[in-house]
Design an enzyme around this catalytic site. Structure first.
Site, mmCIF file in Angstrom:
data_model
loop_
_atom_site.group_PDB
_atom_site.id
_atom_site.type_symbol
_atom_site.label_atom_id
_atom_site.label_comp_id
_atom_site.label_asym_id
_atom_site.label_seq_id
_atom_site.Cartn_x
_atom_site.Cartn_y
_atom_site.Cartn_z
ATOM 1 N N TYR A 84 2.535 4.908 -2.613
ATOM 2 C CA TYR A 84 1.407 5.736 -2.187
ATOM 3 C C TYR A 84 1.830 7.181 -1.935
ATOM 4 O O TYR A 84 0.982 8.064 -1.807
ATOM 5 C CB TYR A 84 0.780 5.191 -0.900
ATOM 6 C CG TYR A 84 0.290 3.767 -0.959
ATOM 7 C CD1 TYR A 84 0.163 3.079 -2.164
ATOM 8 C CD2 TYR A 84 -0.046 3.091 0.212
ATOM 9 C CE1 TYR A 84 -0.288 1.770 -2.196
ATOM 10 C CE2 TYR A 84 -0.494 1.783 0.192
ATOM 11 C CZ TYR A 84 -0.603 1.125 -1.012
ATOM 12 O OH TYR A 84 -1.041 -0.180 -1.038
ATOM 13 N N HIS A 140 6.156 -5.080 -3.887
ATOM 14 C CA HIS A 140 4.802 -4.622 -4.197
ATOM 15 C C HIS A 140 4.129 -5.405 -5.332
ATOM 16 O O HIS A 140 2.919 -5.640 -5.300
ATOM 17 C CB HIS A 140 4.843 -3.122 -4.529
ATOM 18 C CG HIS A 140 3.573 -2.404 -4.224
ATOM 19 N ND1 HIS A 140 3.534 -1.085 -3.845
ATOM 20 C CD2 HIS A 140 2.288 -2.814 -4.232
ATOM 21 C CE1 HIS A 140 2.277 -0.714 -3.639
ATOM 22 N NE2 HIS A 140 1.498 -1.745 -3.875
#
Length: 305
Positions: A84, A140
């Protein structure tokens, strides 16, 4: 008007005054009362707030402000990721909040390109966050074609108290089986896309069977479909005097999912927390369950490598 000192004078009267003001401001931030958010006990014995705040797609330049507003609203669980590119902002907001670290739950994630140097990637995240530990560290995506998620997981198993809990994101049943068969620690969490139109029940069942808690990302459908046109959601909102989003968040909570809706709007932050004073009926839950139609909004786990 006189100013009473802190009792720790180490400089000029002006410095003492400034230190007192900072202490008062810090104390004021610490008194922000968080909502009485339920917790979920993970398979490693740790507890996680069931309702948190996500920062996916939050502009890095805005992250500190947004997270500060979320903490002020009462959130104590923040979900970020290296991918992010906003871990620094999360860390700055937490450092400035005055909230004791032990009262917060912070999650970040390792992107597949770092699976071959997982510990270095983890250390970079800690540095960006400005923290000595995270409460939850996740792989992730499985990136199955790279065939190295087991290798990366074995590194996570050695992180000890620097990662209080470890888990995965977007792992399909076959990925979970391989990981559990070839390693020592069962993931505490599996975070995957989950909302009324995409419930991925096979992943739910595999996770539950292994004692893995379920976290929902994209819990409101990421705007890919109009909640107002989903009759069971609209009917429940009218019945309970709640918004469409509040009904969907409540649906997640009642299923036992951990959920962290994302918004940059302070009013909606507070609205998303205001879901603990009502309960959907069994009939309403089933009606929303029946909205499942495989409407994937994000990538398939086998496509991210």
């Amino acid at each position: 008007m006189s100013i009473v000192g802190t009792g720790n004078f180490f400089g000029s009267p002006e410095e003492e005054r400034d230190r007192l003001v900072q202490a008062l401001q810090g104390g004021k931030r610490q008194t922000t009362k968080p909502a009485e958010i339920p917790t979920v006990r993970l398979n490693d014995g740790n507890k996680i707030p069931q309702l948190g705040f996500g920062v996916f797609k939050v502009d890095p330049a805005e992250t500190e402000r947004v997270v500060s507003e979320a903490l002020e609203a009462g959130y104590r669980h923040i979900d970020t990721a290296a991918f992010y590119n906003n871990e620094e902002g999360v860390g700055r907001a937490i450092a400035a909040s005055g909230i004791p670290r032990e009262e917060l739950f912070v999650t970040t994630k390792l992107w597949p390109t770092r699976f071959d140097d997982a510990e270095a990637g983890f250390n970079e995240s800690l540095e960006k966050l400005g923290m000595e530990y995270v409460d939850l560290f996740l792989l992730h995506w499985p990136a199955p074609r790279n065939n190295n998620f087991v290798q990366a997981w074995k590194v996570l198993e050695q992180l000890g108290e620097r990662a209080r809990s470890i888990g995965v994101c977007n792992f399909l049943p076959e990925h979970l089986r391989q990981l559990i068969d070839e390693t020592t620690i069962v993931p505490a969490v599996n975070q995957f896309e989950l909302h009324p139109a995409l419930q991925q029940r096979d992943i739910q069942e595999a996770s539950k069977a292994a004692g893995i808690a379920i976290e929902s990302w994209g819990p409101l459908g990421q705007g890919k479909y109009d909640l107002s046109k989903e009759a069971p959601i609209a009917a429940a909102a009218r019945s309970h005097g709640k918004t469409l989003a509040q009904v969907v968040i409540r649906w997640h909570l009642q299923h036992g999912f951990i959920v962290f809706p994302k918004t940059v709007n302070p009013e909606r932050m507070r609205e998303n927390l205001d879901v603990l004073d009502f309960e959907l009926t069994a009939e309403e839950m089933v009606a929303i369950d029946n909205l499942e139609r495989g409407a994937r909004g994000g990538s398939h786990p086998n496509d991210i490598n």
